[in-house]
Design an enzyme around this catalytic site. Structure first.
Site, PDB file in Angstrom:
ATOM      1  N   TYR A 126       0.849  -1.192   0.000  1.00 60.42           N
ATOM      2  CA  TYR A 126       0.000   0.000   0.000  1.00 60.42           C
ATOM      3  C   TYR A 126       0.882   1.238   0.000  1.00 60.42           C
ATOM      4  O   TYR A 126       1.882   1.278   0.725  1.00 60.42           O
ATOM      5  CB  TYR A 126      -0.922   0.030   1.231  1.00 60.42           C
ATOM      6  CG  TYR A 126      -2.374   0.041   0.821  1.00 60.42           C
ATOM      7  CD1 TYR A 126      -2.867   1.094   0.048  1.00 60.42           C
ATOM      8  CD2 TYR A 126      -3.235  -0.982   1.173  1.00 60.42           C
ATOM      9  CE1 TYR A 126      -4.184   1.100  -0.362  1.00 60.42           C
ATOM     10  CE2 TYR A 126      -4.556  -0.976   0.766  1.00 60.42           C
ATOM     11  CZ  TYR A 126      -5.031   0.070  -0.002  1.00 60.42           C
ATOM     12  OH  TYR A 126      -6.331   0.075  -0.408  1.00 60.42           O
TER      13      TYR A 126
ATOM     14  N   GLU B 132      -0.561   4.837  -0.548  1.00 64.21           N
ATOM     15  CA  GLU B 132      -1.337   6.067  -0.771  1.00 64.21           C
ATOM     16  C   GLU B 132      -0.483   7.274  -0.436  1.00 64.21           C
ATOM     17  O   GLU B 132       0.317   7.246   0.500  1.00 64.21           O
ATOM     18  CB  GLU B 132      -2.572   6.081   0.139  1.00 64.21           C
ATOM     19  CG  GLU B 132      -3.725   5.280  -0.399  1.00 64.21           C
ATOM     20  CD  GLU B 132      -4.928   5.351   0.523  1.00 64.21           C
ATOM     21  OE1 GLU B 132      -4.847   6.022   1.572  1.00 64.21           O
ATOM     22  OE2 GLU B 132      -5.937   4.727   0.186  1.00 64.21           O
TER      23      GLU B 132
ATOM     24  N   ASP C 256      -6.026  15.184 -23.984  1.00 62.67           N
ATOM     25  CA  ASP C 256      -6.051  13.751 -23.691  1.00 62.67           C
ATOM     26  C   ASP C 256      -5.403  13.045 -24.883  1.00 62.67           C
ATOM     27  O   ASP C 256      -6.024  12.859 -25.929  1.00 62.67           O
ATOM     28  CB  ASP C 256      -7.510  13.321 -23.508  1.00 62.67           C
ATOM     29  CG  ASP C 256      -7.658  11.834 -23.229  1.00 62.67           C
ATOM     30  OD1 ASP C 256      -6.647  11.102 -23.312  1.00 62.67           O
ATOM     31  OD2 ASP C 256      -8.792  11.401 -22.932  1.00 62.67           O
TER      32      ASP C 256
ATOM     33  N   THR D 205      -3.138   7.290 -21.639  1.00 64.25           N
ATOM     34  CA  THR D 205      -3.003   5.909 -21.208  1.00 64.25           C
ATOM     35  C   THR D 205      -1.551   5.536 -21.468  1.00 64.25           C
ATOM     36  O   THR D 205      -0.840   6.249 -22.189  1.00 64.25           O
ATOM     37  CB  THR D 205      -3.877   4.950 -22.044  1.00 64.25           C
ATOM     38  OG1 THR D 205      -3.473   5.061 -23.413  1.00 64.25           O
ATOM     39  CG2 THR D 205      -5.351   5.285 -21.927  1.00 64.25           C
TER      40      THR D 205
ATOM     41  N   LYS E 133      -1.627   2.048 -25.053  1.00 61.88           N
ATOM     42  CA  LYS E 133      -2.051   2.099 -26.455  1.00 61.88           C
ATOM     43  C   LYS E 133      -0.803   2.263 -27.326  1.00 61.88           C
ATOM     44  O   LYS E 133       0.073   1.410 -27.261  1.00 61.88           O
ATOM     45  CB  LYS E 133      -3.107   3.187 -26.638  1.00 61.88           C
ATOM     46  CG  LYS E 133      -4.379   2.876 -25.835  1.00 61.88           C
ATOM     47  CD  LYS E 133      -5.483   3.902 -26.003  1.00 61.88           C
ATOM     48  CE  LYS E 133      -6.681   3.552 -25.141  1.00 61.88           C
ATOM     49  NZ  LYS E 133      -7.751   4.571 -25.190  1.00 61.88           N
TER      50      LYS E 133
ATOM     51  N   ARG F 183      -1.084  -1.597 -18.924  1.00 58.93           N
ATOM     52  CA  ARG F 183      -2.366  -0.898 -18.828  1.00 58.93           C
ATOM     53  C   ARG F 183      -2.263   0.126 -17.711  1.00 58.93           C
ATOM     54  O   ARG F 183      -1.964  -0.227 -16.569  1.00 58.93           O
ATOM     55  CB  ARG F 183      -3.499  -1.870 -18.455  1.00 58.93           C
ATOM     56  CG  ARG F 183      -3.681  -3.031 -19.365  1.00 58.93           C
ATOM     57  CD  ARG F 183      -5.073  -3.592 -19.224  1.00 58.93           C
ATOM     58  NE  ARG F 183      -5.990  -2.692 -19.880  1.00 58.93           N
ATOM     59  CZ  ARG F 183      -6.096  -2.598 -21.201  1.00 58.93           C
ATOM     60  NH1 ARG F 183      -5.395  -3.344 -21.999  1.00 58.93           N
ATOM     61  NH2 ARG F 183      -6.938  -1.734 -21.723  1.00 58.93           N
TER      62      ARG F 183
HETATM   63  C1  LIG Z   1      -8.778   4.859 -24.332  1.00 55.20           C
HETATM   64  C2  LIG Z   1      -9.061   6.260 -23.961  1.00 55.20           C
HETATM   65  C3  LIG Z   1      -9.312   6.609 -22.639  1.00 55.20           C
HETATM   66  C4  LIG Z   1      -9.566   5.592 -21.555  1.00 55.20           C
HETATM   67  O1  LIG Z   1      -8.541   4.782 -21.219  1.00 55.20           O
HETATM   68  P1  LIG Z   1      -8.772   3.563 -20.192  1.00 55.20           P
HETATM   69  O2  LIG Z   1      -7.403   3.161 -19.827  1.00 55.20           O
HETATM   70  O3  LIG Z   1      -9.541   2.536 -20.933  1.00 55.20           O
HETATM   71  O4  LIG Z   1      -9.531   4.093 -19.037  1.00 55.20           O
HETATM   72  C5  LIG Z   1      -9.464   7.950 -22.326  1.00 55.20           C
HETATM   73  N1  LIG Z   1      -9.362   8.890 -23.278  1.00 55.20           N
HETATM   74  C6  LIG Z   1      -9.151   8.590 -24.572  1.00 55.20           C
HETATM   75  C7  LIG Z   1      -9.054   9.690 -25.573  1.00 55.20           C
HETATM   76  C8  LIG Z   1      -8.991   7.265 -24.961  1.00 55.20           C
HETATM   77  O5  LIG Z   1      -8.818   6.972 -26.248  1.00 55.20           O
END
Ligand SMILES: *Cc1c(COP(=O)(O)O)cnc(C)c1O
Length: 488
Positions: A76, A78, A253, A282, A285, A291
């Site tokens: 843990y 936090e 994002d 993320t 990707k 992840r």
């Molecule tokens: C995939 C994605 C997310 C979410 O990601 P997770 O790891 O699945 O929560 C957020 N914003 C955009 C633009 C994405 O393509």
């Protein structure tokens, strides 16, 4: 053992050592729950055998994957580096500091926060941090105090009203935005007064003048840029000008395209990090890590972002933060730039392969890692096309297109991405062949009727097509093996 991060040509020793590690790990798992060991083996076999074109997926290196399977999971932690709510976090501090350092160096950001468990969590941290930074508690000024515990019940009521009534302008879901960018069913579309900007109906491109006009009229606290299904680059310098003009905080994002930013394919106005106040992503990707999520911020927003856990997030996943550090170290190597450039080049080859076979693409092409195919030209819905492709072993996902005639469930598009197969070593010739196989399937798919009339889900795929496409893709997949040299 060499630290070669190139997954297409790993050192022989690296592959042999990774094989040994996985064989041993599976033997240990097998002794407790053999069905999980079997499913883990089967997952590798299935991934090796499928043509994975899902734009949000990739294959992380054995080093990244192995890093997640350790006792860091048991701790843990936090709080933040050096300031934990738990004792004995010295090694977690080392891990989180390294992940953050690699992220700052890789992206040229003043501050990085490695704790978010996913991309959505990263956006929640960002939204909270922006509200916490920009919205002052009524009463604090009069009190001349910083302590929120001194606020009266009326002050709290006023603070809740203020926090709950802010405005957010983001890209609409149907033109490629993400559900966390103010989509009504998502919490972001409920906690904020929201408005969306879309794309030009003629070109399919973001119309910056229209975004600016919407911002001037709506005066959002937060302008969100970034997307999940827009096949083009974004000018983040222009987005920042728009945000500045109306006093908005620019949140970018980059969940989908972080790999292209890390690999310096997106530079200058296309690199969000120098322009955004807060950048979220993320890590799994195009960035090809574990992840997870990541938040980058300017000095102004850093203190609030740093309080993400426990304000918004549960305890950090230290084993995943360790894997983020490994993946970010990989992304700082020269091989990752070659990879990122290949991802973009391959998307162009895929788009050209579709266009020359007469298919229609949203925006007429791509200049990032994804291609959005309009399947109405084949007389199909996205749902029918997705299912027929899957029958032939081609893994994609259906996606809305602008002004989608079939709505958000059945849709009219198929989204393709190149990050995963580029990791396997696919080049332009292979992606042209992929386009040929996809068109073969879609040309040979007919919509079928349900008992009560036309169906948006039912279809028939002509005899022999699935077998023919399976056989052709098996050949390309065998020539570009996933985790070459890794034997279980
Ligand atoms: C995939 C994605 C997310 C979410 O990601 P997770 O790891 O699945 O929560 C957020 N914003 C955009 C633009 C994405 O393509």
């Amino acid at each position: 053992m060499t630290a070669d991060s190139s997954l297409t040509a790993p050192g022989v020793e690296y592959a042999a050592t990774a094989s040994e590690a996985y064989r041993a790990a599976l033997a240990v798992i097998e002794s407790v729950e053999p069905r999980i060991a079997a499913a883990t083996r089967k997952e590798l076999a299935d991934q090796r055998d499928s043509l994975k074109l899902i734009a949000s997926e990739n294959y992380a290196s054995p080093a990244v994957l192995l890093t997640m399977g350790t006792w860091f999971s048991d701790k843990y932690a936090e709080g933040t580096i050096g300031h934990r709510f738990y004792a004995a976090c010295q090694n977690v501090d080392t891990v989180e500091a390294l992940a953050a350092e690699h992220a700052r160096e890789l992206f040229g950001a003043p501050y990085a926060y490695a704790q978010p468990h996913s991309g959505i969590d990263a956006n929640l941290v960002a939204y909270w941090a922006i509200l916490a930074t920009r919205i002052e508690a009524p009463g604090l000024a009069e009190l001349g105090a910083k302590n929120v515990n001194d606020l009266s019940e009326q002050d709290w009521e006023a603070l809740r009203a203020k926090l709950g009534n802010q405005r957010l302008l983001g890209m609409s879901l149907e033109t490629g935005g993400h559900l966390t960018h103010g989509f009504r069913p998502n919490v972001s579309g409920k906690m904020f007064h929201q408005r969306s900007y879309g794309t030009d109906p003629e070109t399919g491109l973001i119309d910056y003048a229209a975004v600016a006009a919407a911002a001037r009229e709506f005066k959002p606290l937060i302008l969100v840029a970034g997307y999940s299904a827009y096949p083009r680059r974004v000018n983040f310098a222009t987005m920042r000008e728009i945000a500045d003009e109306v006093g908005a905080t620019l949140l970018v994002d980059m969940a989908h395209f972080a790999g292209l930013v890390a690999g310096k394919v997106f530079t200058g106005d296309e690199d969000p990090v120098p322009h955004a106040h807060v950048t979220t992503t993320t890590t799994h990707k195009s960035l090809r890590g574990p992840r997870g999520g990541l938040v980058l911020a300017t000095e102004e927003y850093a203190p609030a972002v740093d309080k993400g856990c426990p304000m918004v997030l549960g305890g950090p996943l230290s084993h995943v933060m360790a894997a983020k550090a490994v993946a970010l170290a990989e992304a700082r190597q020269p091989a990752f730039r070659e990879y990122a450039q290949a991802v973009a080049d391959n998307a162009k080859a895929l788009a050209d392969g579709f266009l020359k076979r007469g298919a229609r693409l949203v925006t007429g092409g791509t200049d990032n890692h994804l291609v959005l195919l309009d399947v109405t030209s084949f007389g199909l819905t996205g749902r029918q096309a997705e299912s027929a492709l899957l029958d032939a072993g081609v893994v994609t996902n259906r996606n809305s297109i602008p002004a989608d005639p079939n709505g958000a469930w059945y849709t009219s598009g198929i989204r393709f991405g190149t990050p995963a197969l580029t990791t396997r070593g696919f080049g332009a010739a292979e992606f042209d062949r992929v386009a040929e196989l996809v068109v073969d399937v879609l040309k040979n798919t007919e919509p079928a009727a349900a008992s009560n009339g036309p169906s948006k889900a039912k279809y028939t795929l002509a005899d022999g097509v699935a077998d023919r496409v399976h056989a052709a893709s098996a050949e390309i997949l065998a020539a570009n093996p996933l985790y070459p040299g890794l034997t279980l």
